[in-house]
Design a protein around this motif. Sequence first.
Motif, PDB file in Angstrom:
ATOM      1  N   LEU A  84     -12.805  81.665  24.229  1.00  0.00           N
ATOM      2  CA  LEU A  84     -11.689  80.898  24.767  1.00  0.00           C
ATOM      3  C   LEU A  84     -11.712  80.779  26.285  1.00  0.00           C
ATOM      4  CD1 LEU A  84      -8.847  82.322  22.496  1.00  0.00           C
ATOM      5  CD2 LEU A  84      -9.878  80.055  22.362  1.00  0.00           C
ATOM      6  N   ASN A  85     -12.301  81.737  26.969  1.00  0.00           N
ATOM      7  CA  ASN A  85     -12.262  81.745  28.430  1.00  0.00           C
ATOM      8  C   ASN A  85     -13.521  81.180  29.079  1.00  0.00           C
ATOM      9  OD1 ASN A  85      -9.683  82.995  28.470  1.00  0.00           O
ATOM     10  ND2 ASN A  85     -10.654  84.980  28.052  1.00  0.00           N
ATOM     11  N   ASP A  86     -14.385  80.584  28.286  1.00  0.00           N
ATOM     12  CA  ASP A  86     -15.637  80.040  28.806  1.00  0.00           C
ATOM     13  C   ASP A  86     -15.784  78.606  28.314  1.00  0.00           C
ATOM     14  OD1 ASP A  86     -18.297  79.312  29.321  1.00  0.00           O
ATOM     15  OD2 ASP A  86     -19.042  81.342  29.030  1.00  0.00           O
ATOM     16  N   PRO A  87     -15.412  77.612  29.130  1.00  0.00           N
ATOM     17  CA  PRO A  87     -15.439  76.224  28.684  1.00  0.00           C
ATOM     18  C   PRO A  87     -16.804  75.763  28.184  1.00  0.00           C
ATOM     19  CG  PRO A  87     -14.194  76.402  30.719  1.00  0.00           C
ATOM     20  CD  PRO A  87     -14.839  77.736  30.492  1.00  0.00           C
ATOM     21  N   PHE A  88     -17.883  76.189  28.844  1.00  0.00           N
ATOM     22  CA  PHE A  88     -19.219  75.752  28.413  1.00  0.00           C
ATOM     23  C   PHE A  88     -19.572  76.358  27.056  1.00  0.00           C
ATOM     24  CE2 PHE A  88     -23.819  75.970  28.090  1.00  0.00           C
ATOM     25  CZ  PHE A  88     -24.186  74.671  28.428  1.00  0.00           C
ATOM     26  N   ALA A  89     -19.342  77.664  26.905  1.00  0.00           N
ATOM     27  CA  ALA A  89     -19.655  78.325  25.639  1.00  0.00           C
ATOM     28  C   ALA A  89     -18.785  77.775  24.511  1.00  0.00           C
ATOM     29  CB  ALA A  89     -19.459  79.834  25.769  1.00  0.00           C
ATOM     30  N   PHE A  90     -17.532  77.466  24.823  1.00  0.00           N
ATOM     31  CA  PHE A  90     -16.656  76.874  23.809  1.00  0.00           C
ATOM     32  C   PHE A  90     -17.167  75.497  23.397  1.00  0.00           C
ATOM     33  CE2 PHE A  90     -12.766  74.565  22.508  1.00  0.00           C
ATOM     34  CZ  PHE A  90     -12.397  75.362  21.450  1.00  0.00           C
ATOM     35  N   MET A 153     -24.454  81.739  17.712  1.00  0.00           N
ATOM     36  CA  MET A 153     -24.358  81.698  19.163  1.00  0.00           C
ATOM     37  C   MET A 153     -25.049  82.880  19.838  1.00  0.00           C
ATOM     38  SD  MET A 153     -22.827  78.966  20.295  1.00  0.00           S
ATOM     39  CE  MET A 153     -23.371  77.801  19.044  1.00  0.00           C
ATOM     40  N   GLY A 154     -25.739  83.686  19.053  1.00  0.00           N
ATOM     41  CA  GLY A 154     -26.438  84.831  19.635  1.00  0.00           C
ATOM     42  C   GLY A 154     -25.889  86.139  19.121  1.00  0.00           C
ATOM     43  N   GLU A 155     -25.413  86.976  20.024  1.00  0.00           N
ATOM     44  CA  GLU A 155     -24.936  88.303  19.648  1.00  0.00           C
ATOM     45  C   GLU A 155     -23.498  88.310  19.141  1.00  0.00           C
ATOM     46  OE1 GLU A 155     -26.812  91.042  19.526  1.00  0.00           O
ATOM     47  OE2 GLU A 155     -28.511  89.773  20.118  1.00  0.00           O
ATOM     48  N   TYR A 157     -20.363  86.849  16.884  1.00  0.00           N
ATOM     49  CA  TYR A 157     -19.932  86.107  15.696  1.00  0.00           C
ATOM     50  C   TYR A 157     -18.848  85.112  16.097  1.00  0.00           C
ATOM     51  CZ  TYR A 157     -18.104  85.511  10.905  1.00  0.00           C
ATOM     52  OH  TYR A 157     -17.688  85.010   9.691  1.00  0.00           O
ATOM     53  N   THR A 158     -18.961  83.873  15.622  1.00  0.00           N
ATOM     54  CA  THR A 158     -17.974  82.838  15.944  1.00  0.00           C
ATOM     55  C   THR A 158     -17.657  82.020  14.695  1.00  0.00           C
ATOM     56  OG1 THR A 158     -19.576  81.086  16.472  1.00  0.00           O
ATOM     57  CG2 THR A 158     -18.975  82.608  18.269  1.00  0.00           C
ATOM     58  N   ILE A 159     -16.812  81.024  14.865  1.00  0.00           N
ATOM     59  CA  ILE A 159     -16.463  80.118  13.773  1.00  0.00           C
ATOM     60  C   ILE A 159     -17.655  79.282  13.310  1.00  0.00           C
ATOM     61  CG2 ILE A 159     -14.012  79.988  14.347  1.00  0.00           C
ATOM     62  CD1 ILE A 159     -14.569  77.348  15.787  1.00  0.00           C
ATOM     63  N   CYS A 160     -18.720  79.267  14.075  1.00  0.00           N
ATOM     64  CA  CYS A 160     -19.932  78.550  13.650  1.00  0.00           C
ATOM     65  C   CYS A 160     -20.568  79.219  12.432  1.00  0.00           C
ATOM     66  CB  CYS A 160     -20.966  78.523  14.774  1.00  0.00           C
ATOM     67  SG  CYS A 160     -20.463  77.673  16.269  1.00  0.00           S
ATOM     68  N   ASP A 161     -20.446  80.516  12.334  1.00  0.00           N
ATOM     69  CA  ASP A 161     -21.174  81.260  11.306  1.00  0.00           C
ATOM     70  C   ASP A 161     -20.656  80.998   9.895  1.00  0.00           C
ATOM     71  OD1 ASP A 161     -23.171  82.825  12.961  1.00  0.00           O
ATOM     72  OD2 ASP A 161     -21.302  83.348  13.960  1.00  0.00           O
ATOM     73  N   PRO A 162     -19.342  81.028   9.650  1.00  0.00           N
ATOM     74  CA  PRO A 162     -18.866  80.657   8.315  1.00  0.00           C
ATOM     75  C   PRO A 162     -19.191  79.208   7.952  1.00  0.00           C
ATOM     76  CG  PRO A 162     -17.176  81.861   9.492  1.00  0.00           C
ATOM     77  CD  PRO A 162     -18.245  81.541  10.487  1.00  0.00           C
ATOM     78  N   TYR A 163     -19.177  78.340   8.948  1.00  0.00           N
ATOM     79  CA  TYR A 163     -19.462  76.925   8.675  1.00  0.00           C
ATOM     80  C   TYR A 163     -20.927  76.749   8.272  1.00  0.00           C
ATOM     81  CZ  TYR A 163     -18.258  71.934   9.247  1.00  0.00           C
ATOM     82  OH  TYR A 163     -17.979  70.603   9.041  1.00  0.00           O
ATOM     83  N   LEU A 164     -21.827  77.410   8.991  1.00  0.00           N
ATOM     84  CA  LEU A 164     -23.243  77.323   8.632  1.00  0.00           C
ATOM     85  C   LEU A 164     -23.491  77.948   7.262  1.00  0.00           C
ATOM     86  CD1 LEU A 164     -26.163  76.605   9.293  1.00  0.00           C
ATOM     87  CD2 LEU A 164     -26.359  78.807  10.463  1.00  0.00           C
ATOM     88  N   PHE A 165     -22.857  79.074   6.995  1.00  0.00           N
ATOM     89  CA  PHE A 165     -22.999  79.714   5.690  1.00  0.00           C
ATOM     90  C   PHE A 165     -22.576  78.762   4.576  1.00  0.00           C
ATOM     91  CE2 PHE A 165     -21.112  82.273   2.247  1.00  0.00           C
ATOM     92  CZ  PHE A 165     -22.215  83.042   1.894  1.00  0.00           C
ATOM     93  N   THR A 166     -21.471  78.067   4.781  1.00  0.00           N
ATOM     94  CA  THR A 166     -20.950  77.127   3.782  1.00  0.00           C
ATOM     95  C   THR A 166     -21.923  75.976   3.546  1.00  0.00           C
ATOM     96  OG1 THR A 166     -18.675  77.694   4.341  1.00  0.00           O
ATOM     97  CG2 THR A 166     -19.042  75.561   3.272  1.00  0.00           C
ATOM     98  N   ILE A 167     -22.418  75.382   4.609  1.00  0.00           N
ATOM     99  CA  ILE A 167     -23.390  74.286   4.481  1.00  0.00           C
ATOM    100  C   ILE A 167     -24.653  74.777   3.771  1.00  0.00           C
ATOM    101  CG2 ILE A 167     -24.917  72.755   5.802  1.00  0.00           C
ATOM    102  CD1 ILE A 167     -22.093  71.748   5.949  1.00  0.00           C
ATOM    103  N   GLY A 168     -25.063  76.006   4.094  1.00  0.00           N
ATOM    104  CA  GLY A 168     -26.257  76.569   3.467  1.00  0.00           C
ATOM    105  C   GLY A 168     -26.124  76.732   1.964  1.00  0.00           C
ATOM    106  N   ASN A 169     -24.884  76.876   1.483  1.00  0.00           N
ATOM    107  CA  ASN A 169     -24.660  77.000   0.047  1.00  0.00           C
ATOM    108  C   ASN A 169     -25.095  75.762  -0.724  1.00  0.00           C
ATOM    109  OD1 ASN A 169     -23.562  79.558   0.248  1.00  0.00           O
ATOM    110  ND2 ASN A 169     -21.442  78.864   0.268  1.00  0.00           N
TER     111      ASN A 169
END
Length: 206
Positions: A84-90, A153-155, A157-169
């Motif tokens: 939340l505190n890093d605009p680029f990473a977000f 995103m590296g080390e 865990y973010t909201i990207c991980d459940p989304y990728l897991f779902t697509i991978g299904n």
Amino acid sequence: MLDLYYGVGTCALAVHIVLEEAGADYKAHRLDMKANQQNSPDYLAINPKGRVPALVTDRGVLTETPALLVFVAQSFPKANLVPLNDPFAFAEVQSFNSYLCSTVHIFHSHKMRGARWASDEASFEDMKRKVPENMRAGIAMIESKMLRGPWVMGETYTICDPYLFTIGNWAKADGVDLAEFPKMTAHRERMKQRPAVQKALDQETA
């Protein structure tokens, strides 16, 4: 209290997992997609798009997976699911999820929802034939250029991980063997160990 409307095997699983990760107070409502319950008058009153997921909040109804993932993450900042505190990473998180939503999900949808893009039956069949090729290309892009590991995103865990897991299904049914992609495979195994993932899957398969 939040109300999640989902269908088994859909992208709503990503939101379901994130609600668990966040420790949110929510109730999950399963729609029978095969019976076309998503187009019932009762559900269309909630989401006129006739799709899942939909999330009913005290301020109204939210739809579209990337928006729901961000909403949950921002509503429960202590879960640390987005930077939340890093605009680029977000923005990087948003970029990854946008790729899943606007590109990879569309590849998948061509298998059974060709009528959204064409009216000729021959076109539907042509789209279906392209699904394995397109899905493999999308997953290969993620594997080689986007999945940093151990998490997307590296080390962290973010909201990207459940989304990728779902697509991978969807990969196997779309003609893609994830054994060809070791980083994706390792990520999936890592995800399966998370209590939130296990709980969401248990609810959706009960």
